[in-house]
Design an enzyme around this catalytic site. Structure first.
Site, short mmCIF file in Angstrom:
data_model
loop_
_atom_site.label_atom_id
_atom_site.label_comp_id
_atom_site.label_asym_id
_atom_site.label_seq_id
_atom_site.Cartn_x
_atom_site.Cartn_y
_atom_site.Cartn_z
N GLY A 13 0.82 -1.21 0.00
CA GLY A 13 0.00 0.00 0.00
C GLY A 13 0.85 1.27 0.00
CB CYS A 130 -1.76 11.50 8.74
SG CYS A 130 -3.41 11.55 8.03
CB SER A 160 -0.90 10.63 -0.46
OG SER A 160 -0.61 11.60 0.52
CE LYS A 222 -10.27 8.00 12.09
NZ LYS A 222 -9.80 7.66 10.73
CG HIS A 251 -2.36 15.83 5.75
ND1 HIS A 251 -2.70 15.47 4.48
CD2 HIS A 251 -2.77 14.82 6.57
CE1 HIS A 251 -3.30 14.28 4.51
NE2 HIS A 251 -3.34 13.86 5.76
P1 A2P Z 1 -3.10 -5.41 -1.44
O1 A2P Z 1 -2.10 -4.61 -2.21
O2 A2P Z 1 -2.90 -6.87 -1.63
O3 A2P Z 1 -4.52 -4.96 -1.64
P2 A2P Z 1 -3.76 1.38 0.46
O4 A2P Z 1 -4.51 1.93 1.64
O5 A2P Z 1 -2.66 2.24 -0.01
O6 A2P Z 1 -4.68 0.97 -0.62
O7 A2P Z 1 -3.04 0.00 0.99
C1 A2P Z 1 -3.69 -0.99 1.74
C2 A2P Z 1 -2.71 -2.10 2.07
O8 A2P Z 1 -3.37 -3.06 2.91
C3 A2P Z 1 -2.25 -2.88 0.85
O9 A2P Z 1 -0.93 -3.34 1.04
C4 A2P Z 1 -3.22 -4.06 0.83
O10 A2P Z 1 -2.76 -5.18 0.13
C5 A2P Z 1 -3.30 -4.35 2.32
N1 A2P Z 1 -4.49 -5.14 2.65
C6 A2P Z 1 -5.78 -4.86 2.40
N2 A2P Z 1 -6.57 -5.84 2.86
C7 A2P Z 1 -5.75 -6.76 3.43
C8 A2P Z 1 -5.96 -8.03 4.08
N3 A2P Z 1 -7.16 -8.52 4.27
N4 A2P Z 1 -4.87 -8.70 4.52
C9 A2P Z 1 -3.62 -8.20 4.34
N5 A2P Z 1 -3.36 -7.02 3.73
C10 A2P Z 1 -4.42 -6.32 3.30
#
Ligand code: A2P
Length: 345
Positions: A13, A130, A160, A222, A251
Protein backbone atom coordinates in the site's frame (compact mmCIF):
# COMPACT_ATOMS: atom_id res chain seq x y z
CA UNK A 1 24.02 -6.69 19.53
CA UNK A 2 20.62 -8.39 19.57
CA UNK A 3 18.95 -8.63 16.17
CA UNK A 4 15.23 -8.53 15.58
CA UNK A 5 12.58 -9.91 13.25
CA UNK A 6 9.95 -7.60 11.74
CA UNK A 7 6.76 -8.17 9.73
CA UNK A 8 5.26 -5.44 7.56
CA UNK A 9 1.55 -5.95 6.92
CA UNK A 10 0.15 -3.94 4.01
CA UNK A 11 3.59 -3.74 2.37
CA UNK A 12 2.09 -3.01 -1.06
CA UNK A 13 0.00 0.00 0.00
CA UNK A 14 0.91 3.70 -0.03
CA UNK A 15 2.03 3.75 3.61
CA UNK A 16 3.57 0.26 3.40
CA UNK A 17 5.79 1.21 0.47
CA UNK A 18 6.96 4.32 2.29
CA UNK A 19 7.63 2.24 5.41
CA UNK A 20 9.94 0.10 3.27
CA UNK A 21 11.82 3.22 2.21
CA UNK A 22 12.09 4.52 5.78
CA UNK A 23 13.27 1.12 7.03
CA UNK A 24 15.94 1.10 4.32
CA UNK A 25 17.09 4.56 5.39
CA UNK A 26 17.14 3.85 9.13
CA UNK A 27 19.15 0.63 9.03
CA UNK A 28 17.74 -0.70 12.29
CA UNK A 29 19.29 -3.84 13.83
CA UNK A 30 16.68 -6.06 12.19
CA UNK A 31 17.98 -9.11 10.40
CA UNK A 32 14.78 -10.76 9.22
CA UNK A 33 11.91 -9.12 7.40
CA UNK A 34 8.61 -10.56 6.09
CA UNK A 35 6.14 -8.70 3.93
CA UNK A 36 2.41 -9.38 3.94
CA UNK A 37 -0.57 -8.09 1.97
CA UNK A 38 -3.92 -9.43 0.77
CA UNK A 39 -4.40 -12.42 -1.51
CA UNK A 40 -4.40 -9.99 -4.45
CA UNK A 41 -0.69 -9.18 -4.07
CA UNK A 42 0.52 -12.54 -2.78
CA UNK A 43 3.45 -13.73 -4.89
CA UNK A 44 4.47 -10.26 -6.06
CA UNK A 45 8.09 -9.19 -5.54
CA UNK A 46 9.50 -6.42 -3.35
CA UNK A 47 13.12 -5.36 -3.65
CA UNK A 48 14.29 -4.31 -0.21
CA UNK A 49 17.86 -3.56 0.87
CA UNK A 50 19.10 -5.07 -2.38
CA UNK A 51 17.27 -8.36 -1.94
CA UNK A 52 14.07 -9.69 -3.54
CA UNK A 53 11.28 -10.70 -1.17
CA UNK A 54 8.02 -12.43 -2.08
CA UNK A 55 4.88 -10.81 -0.66
CA UNK A 56 2.85 -13.34 1.30
CA UNK A 57 -0.88 -13.46 1.93
CA UNK A 58 -1.68 -12.63 5.55
CA UNK A 59 -3.47 -15.39 7.43
CA UNK A 60 -4.09 -16.67 10.98
CA UNK A 61 -0.74 -18.52 10.97
CA UNK A 62 1.43 -15.69 9.68
CA UNK A 63 2.72 -14.92 13.19
CA UNK A 64 3.42 -18.52 14.22
CA UNK A 65 7.05 -18.11 13.22
CA UNK A 66 7.68 -15.55 15.98
CA UNK A 67 8.22 -11.89 15.10
CA UNK A 68 9.50 -9.28 17.54
CA UNK A 69 7.63 -6.43 15.84
CA UNK A 70 4.99 -5.91 13.18
CA UNK A 71 4.00 -2.69 11.48
CA UNK A 72 0.39 -2.92 10.27
CA UNK A 73 -0.80 -0.62 7.53
CA UNK A 74 -3.69 -2.53 6.06
CA UNK A 75 -6.79 -0.81 7.44
CA UNK A 76 -8.94 -1.27 10.52
CA UNK A 77 -10.61 -4.57 9.66
CA UNK A 78 -7.31 -6.36 9.01
CA UNK A 79 -5.86 -4.90 12.22
CA UNK A 80 -8.85 -5.95 14.32
CA UNK A 81 -8.60 -9.48 13.03
CA UNK A 82 -4.84 -10.05 12.97
CA UNK A 83 -3.16 -7.65 15.45
CA UNK A 84 -4.47 -9.56 18.51
CA UNK A 85 -3.23 -12.83 16.95
CA UNK A 86 0.23 -11.30 16.45
CA UNK A 87 0.24 -9.94 20.02
CA UNK A 88 -0.73 -13.38 21.41
CA UNK A 89 2.38 -14.72 19.70
CA UNK A 90 4.59 -12.23 21.56
CA UNK A 91 4.92 -9.77 18.68
CA UNK A 92 4.52 -6.04 19.40
CA UNK A 93 2.25 -4.52 16.77
CA UNK A 94 2.45 -0.88 15.73
CA UNK A 95 -0.87 -0.33 14.00
CA UNK A 96 -1.59 2.54 11.65
CA UNK A 97 -5.36 2.15 11.59
CA UNK A 98 -7.82 3.74 13.98
CA UNK A 99 -8.99 0.34 15.28
CA UNK A 100 -7.28 0.51 18.69
CA UNK A 101 -6.29 4.16 19.09
CA UNK A 102 -8.78 5.08 21.77
CA UNK A 103 -8.55 1.80 23.72
CA UNK A 104 -7.44 2.49 27.29
CA UNK A 105 -4.80 -0.24 27.30
CA UNK A 106 -3.31 0.78 23.92
CA UNK A 107 -0.69 3.57 23.99
CA UNK A 108 -1.11 6.16 21.23
CA UNK A 109 2.41 7.29 20.48
CA UNK A 110 4.24 10.17 18.86
CA UNK A 111 7.89 9.60 19.84
CA UNK A 112 8.66 13.35 20.19
CA UNK A 113 5.64 13.82 22.49
CA UNK A 114 4.87 10.84 24.74
CA UNK A 115 7.59 8.17 24.34
CA UNK A 116 7.25 7.26 28.03
CA UNK A 117 3.86 5.67 27.28
CA UNK A 118 5.40 3.00 25.01
CA UNK A 119 6.25 0.75 27.97
CA UNK A 120 2.56 0.52 28.89
CA UNK A 121 1.73 -1.57 25.82
CA UNK A 122 0.13 -4.99 26.00
CA UNK A 123 1.28 -6.06 22.55
CA UNK A 124 -0.42 -3.33 20.53
CA UNK A 125 0.69 0.29 20.08
CA UNK A 126 -1.38 2.65 17.95
CA UNK A 127 0.05 5.09 15.45
CA UNK A 128 -2.11 8.24 15.55
CA UNK A 129 -4.02 9.81 12.70
CA UNK A 130 -1.75 11.67 10.26
CA UNK A 131 -3.19 15.13 10.82
CA UNK A 132 -2.95 14.68 14.60
CA UNK A 133 0.71 13.57 14.58
CA UNK A 134 2.06 16.72 12.93
CA UNK A 135 -0.12 18.98 15.07
CA UNK A 136 0.96 17.50 18.41
CA UNK A 137 4.66 17.60 17.47
CA UNK A 138 4.25 21.37 17.15
CA UNK A 139 1.87 21.80 20.09
CA UNK A 140 3.74 19.79 22.75
CA UNK A 141 6.59 22.26 23.44
CA UNK A 142 4.05 25.11 23.44
CA UNK A 143 1.81 23.26 25.89
CA UNK A 144 4.72 22.51 28.20
CA UNK A 145 5.65 26.17 28.38
CA UNK A 146 2.42 28.13 27.96
CA UNK A 147 -0.35 25.60 28.84
CA UNK A 148 -2.89 25.19 26.06
CA UNK A 149 -6.47 26.13 26.93
CA UNK A 150 -8.18 25.67 23.54
CA UNK A 151 -7.31 24.58 19.99
CA UNK A 152 -9.08 25.30 16.67
CA UNK A 153 -7.89 23.05 13.85
CA UNK A 154 -8.59 23.69 10.15
CA UNK A 155 -6.90 21.19 7.86
CA UNK A 156 -6.07 21.05 4.16
CA UNK A 157 -5.37 17.36 3.60
CA UNK A 158 -3.67 15.64 0.67
CA UNK A 159 -5.23 12.80 -1.31
CA UNK A 160 -2.40 10.36 -0.50
CA UNK A 161 -3.97 10.10 2.96
CA UNK A 162 -6.86 8.28 1.29
CA UNK A 163 -4.56 5.56 -0.14
CA UNK A 164 -4.12 4.46 -3.73
CA UNK A 165 -7.78 5.13 -4.62
CA UNK A 166 -7.52 8.71 -3.36
CA UNK A 167 -4.47 9.39 -5.54
CA UNK A 168 -6.28 7.78 -8.48
CA UNK A 169 -9.26 10.14 -8.11
CA UNK A 170 -7.04 13.23 -8.33
CA UNK A 171 -4.89 11.91 -11.17
CA UNK A 172 -7.92 10.72 -13.11
CA UNK A 173 -9.63 14.09 -12.61
CA UNK A 174 -6.55 15.92 -13.97
CA UNK A 175 -6.37 13.49 -16.92
CA UNK A 176 -10.03 13.93 -17.83
CA UNK A 177 -9.79 17.70 -17.60
CA UNK A 178 -6.59 17.78 -19.68
CA UNK A 179 -8.09 15.55 -22.36
CA UNK A 180 -11.42 17.39 -22.61
CA UNK A 181 -10.31 20.98 -21.77
CA UNK A 182 -13.90 21.34 -20.62
CA UNK A 183 -14.18 23.34 -17.40
CA UNK A 184 -17.45 21.54 -16.66
CA UNK A 185 -15.74 18.16 -16.48
CA UNK A 186 -13.81 19.39 -13.45
CA UNK A 187 -17.06 20.04 -11.64
CA UNK A 188 -19.13 17.05 -12.62
CA UNK A 189 -19.35 13.33 -12.12
CA UNK A 190 -18.57 12.56 -15.75
CA UNK A 191 -15.62 10.32 -14.88
CA UNK A 192 -15.09 7.43 -12.52
CA UNK A 193 -14.48 8.17 -8.83
CA UNK A 194 -12.97 5.41 -6.70
CA UNK A 195 -12.66 7.07 -3.31
CA UNK A 196 -14.33 10.42 -2.81
CA UNK A 197 -18.05 11.25 -3.05
CA UNK A 198 -17.28 14.19 -5.42
CA UNK A 199 -14.42 15.05 -7.79
CA UNK A 200 -11.37 16.10 -5.77
CA UNK A 201 -9.76 17.79 -8.78
CA UNK A 202 -10.70 21.51 -8.76
CA UNK A 203 -12.50 21.06 -5.43
CA UNK A 204 -12.19 21.21 -1.65
CA UNK A 205 -14.25 18.57 0.13
CA UNK A 206 -15.27 19.45 3.70
CA UNK A 207 -15.71 15.77 4.47
CA UNK A 208 -12.98 13.31 5.44
CA UNK A 209 -14.37 9.92 6.45
CA UNK A 210 -18.02 9.53 7.50
CA UNK A 211 -20.32 11.94 9.32
CA UNK A 212 -21.17 11.24 12.96
CA UNK A 213 -24.32 12.04 14.94
CA UNK A 214 -22.79 15.25 16.37
CA UNK A 215 -22.34 16.76 12.87
CA UNK A 216 -18.56 16.31 12.88
CA UNK A 217 -16.74 13.88 10.58
CA UNK A 218 -14.90 10.89 12.00
CA UNK A 219 -11.59 12.53 10.97
CA UNK A 220 -12.46 15.66 12.96
CA UNK A 221 -13.32 13.63 16.06
CA UNK A 222 -10.11 11.63 15.62
CA UNK A 223 -8.11 14.86 15.74
CA UNK A 224 -9.98 16.03 18.82
CA UNK A 225 -9.86 12.78 20.80
CA UNK A 226 -6.37 11.72 19.79
CA UNK A 227 -4.87 15.14 20.60
CA UNK A 228 -6.42 14.93 24.08
CA UNK A 229 -5.06 11.41 24.63
CA UNK A 230 -1.53 12.14 23.36
CA UNK A 231 -1.17 15.40 25.30
CA UNK A 232 -2.69 13.70 28.38
CA UNK A 233 -5.40 16.38 28.65
CA UNK A 234 -8.75 14.55 28.42
CA UNK A 235 -10.86 17.69 28.86
CA UNK A 236 -8.99 20.06 26.55
CA UNK A 237 -11.32 22.30 24.50
CA UNK A 238 -10.70 21.48 20.83
CA UNK A 239 -12.67 21.93 17.63
CA UNK A 240 -11.75 20.87 14.11
CA UNK A 241 -12.77 21.22 10.47
CA UNK A 242 -10.93 18.78 8.19
CA UNK A 243 -10.91 19.34 4.43
CA UNK A 244 -9.59 17.23 1.55
CA UNK A 245 -7.82 19.38 -1.05
CA UNK A 246 -6.40 18.57 -4.51
CA UNK A 247 -2.82 18.17 -3.27
CA UNK A 248 -1.01 14.90 -3.88
CA UNK A 249 1.00 14.71 -0.69
CA UNK A 250 1.57 16.49 2.66
CA UNK A 251 -1.11 17.89 4.90
CA UNK A 252 -1.30 21.61 5.72
CA UNK A 253 -3.02 22.85 8.86
CA UNK A 254 -4.06 26.19 10.24
CA UNK A 255 -3.82 25.91 14.02
CA UNK A 256 -5.28 28.48 16.37
CA UNK A 257 -4.35 28.14 20.03
CA UNK A 258 -5.35 29.90 23.22
CA UNK A 259 -2.89 29.62 26.11
CA UNK A 260 -3.35 30.06 29.85
CA UNK A 261 0.02 31.80 30.14
CA UNK A 262 1.22 34.97 28.46
CA UNK A 263 3.92 34.62 25.82
CA UNK A 264 6.48 36.67 24.00
CA UNK A 265 6.16 35.93 20.27
CA UNK A 266 9.92 35.91 19.63
CA UNK A 267 10.58 33.59 22.56
CA UNK A 268 7.79 31.32 21.33
CA UNK A 269 9.29 31.18 17.84
CA UNK A 270 12.69 30.47 19.35
CA UNK A 271 11.21 27.62 21.38
CA UNK A 272 9.63 26.11 18.25
CA UNK A 273 12.84 26.43 16.26
CA UNK A 274 14.77 24.55 18.96
CA UNK A 275 12.22 21.76 19.43
CA UNK A 276 12.85 18.22 18.23
CA UNK A 277 11.91 17.55 14.59
CA UNK A 278 10.33 20.98 14.06
CA UNK A 279 11.70 23.29 11.36
CA UNK A 280 10.61 26.90 11.61
CA UNK A 281 10.08 28.31 8.11
CA UNK A 282 8.88 31.75 8.94
CA UNK A 283 10.16 34.80 7.12
CA UNK A 284 7.32 36.86 5.71
CA UNK A 285 9.69 39.52 4.36
CA UNK A 286 11.17 36.85 2.10
CA UNK A 287 7.73 35.21 1.56
CA UNK A 288 8.98 32.06 3.26
CA UNK A 289 6.48 29.72 4.90
CA UNK A 290 5.87 25.96 4.99
CA UNK A 291 4.60 24.36 1.78
CA UNK A 292 3.31 20.87 1.04
CA UNK A 293 5.90 20.58 -1.71
CA UNK A 294 8.76 21.36 0.69
CA UNK A 295 7.53 18.98 3.41
CA UNK A 296 7.20 16.01 1.07
CA UNK A 297 10.05 13.53 1.45
CA UNK A 298 11.15 14.62 4.92
CA UNK A 299 10.20 13.67 8.48
CA UNK A 300 10.27 17.14 10.00
CA UNK A 301 7.18 19.14 10.84
CA UNK A 302 7.38 22.56 9.19
CA UNK A 303 5.93 25.49 11.11
CA UNK A 304 5.46 29.06 9.93
CA UNK A 305 3.12 32.08 9.73
CA UNK A 306 3.54 32.19 13.50
CA UNK A 307 1.67 35.22 14.76
CA UNK A 308 -0.42 36.51 17.62
CA UNK A 309 -4.19 36.12 17.40
CA UNK A 310 -5.22 39.62 18.46
CA UNK A 311 -8.89 38.67 18.86
CA UNK A 312 -8.28 36.91 22.20
CA UNK A 313 -5.91 37.05 25.19
CA UNK A 314 -2.86 34.77 24.77
CA UNK A 315 -3.94 33.64 21.30
CA UNK A 316 -1.68 32.28 18.54
CA UNK A 317 -2.07 31.32 14.89
CA UNK A 318 0.36 29.18 12.94
CA UNK A 319 0.61 27.07 9.79
CA UNK A 320 1.87 23.52 10.12
CA UNK A 321 2.84 21.22 7.23
CA UNK A 322 4.21 17.66 7.19
CA UNK A 323 4.49 14.67 4.90
CA UNK A 324 1.38 12.74 5.90
CA UNK A 325 2.70 9.44 4.56
CA UNK A 326 6.11 9.77 6.21
CA UNK A 327 5.80 11.58 9.57
CA UNK A 328 2.01 11.16 9.52
CA UNK A 329 2.22 7.38 9.17
CA UNK A 330 5.25 5.33 8.04
CA UNK A 331 8.10 7.24 9.71
CA UNK A 332 6.22 7.64 12.97
CA UNK A 333 5.58 3.87 13.04
CA UNK A 334 9.24 3.08 12.29
CA UNK A 335 10.34 5.59 14.96
CA UNK A 336 8.16 3.70 17.48
CA UNK A 337 9.86 0.44 16.47
CA UNK A 338 13.22 2.21 16.89
CA UNK A 339 12.24 3.17 20.46
CA UNK A 340 11.09 -0.40 21.16
CA UNK A 341 14.46 -1.67 19.96
CA UNK A 342 16.26 0.81 22.25
CA UNK A 343 14.16 -0.47 25.17
CA UNK A 344 14.89 -4.13 24.37
CA UNK A 345 18.58 -3.79 23.57
P1 A2P B 1 -3.10 -5.41 -1.44
O1 A2P B 1 -2.10 -4.61 -2.21
O2 A2P B 1 -2.90 -6.87 -1.63
O3 A2P B 1 -4.52 -4.96 -1.64
P2 A2P B 1 -3.76 1.38 0.46
O4 A2P B 1 -4.51 1.93 1.64
O5 A2P B 1 -2.66 2.24 -0.01
O6 A2P B 1 -4.68 0.97 -0.62
O7 A2P B 1 -3.04 0.00 0.99
C1 A2P B 1 -3.69 -0.99 1.74
C2 A2P B 1 -2.71 -2.10 2.07
O8 A2P B 1 -3.37 -3.06 2.91
C3 A2P B 1 -2.25 -2.88 0.85
O9 A2P B 1 -0.93 -3.34 1.04
C4 A2P B 1 -3.22 -4.06 0.83
O10 A2P B 1 -2.76 -5.18 0.13
C5 A2P B 1 -3.30 -4.35 2.32
N1 A2P B 1 -4.49 -5.14 2.65
C6 A2P B 1 -5.78 -4.86 2.40
N2 A2P B 1 -6.57 -5.84 2.86
C7 A2P B 1 -5.75 -6.76 3.43
C8 A2P B 1 -5.96 -8.03 4.08
N3 A2P B 1 -7.16 -8.52 4.27
N4 A2P B 1 -4.87 -8.70 4.52
C9 A2P B 1 -3.62 -8.20 4.34
N5 A2P B 1 -3.36 -7.02 3.73
C10 A2P B 1 -4.42 -6.32 3.30
Amino acid sequence: MKKFKLALVGATGVVGRTALKVLEEKKLPIDEYSFFASKKSAGSKINFLGKDYIVRELNEHSFDEGFDFAIFSAGGETAKKYAPIAAEHGCIVVDNSSAFRMDNDVPLIVPEVNPEEIKNNHGIIANPNCSTIQAVVALKPLDDKYKIKRIVYSTYQAVSGAGRDGIYDLENGIKNFTESSDINIANSNKYELKKFPYPIFNNCLPQIDVFLDNGYTKEEMKMINETRKILGKPDLAITATTVRVPVLNSHSESINVEFENEFDINELKDLLSKSQDIVLVDDINEEKYPLATSATGQDNVLVGRVRRDYSIKNGLNFWCVADNIRKGAASNAVQIVEKLIEMKS
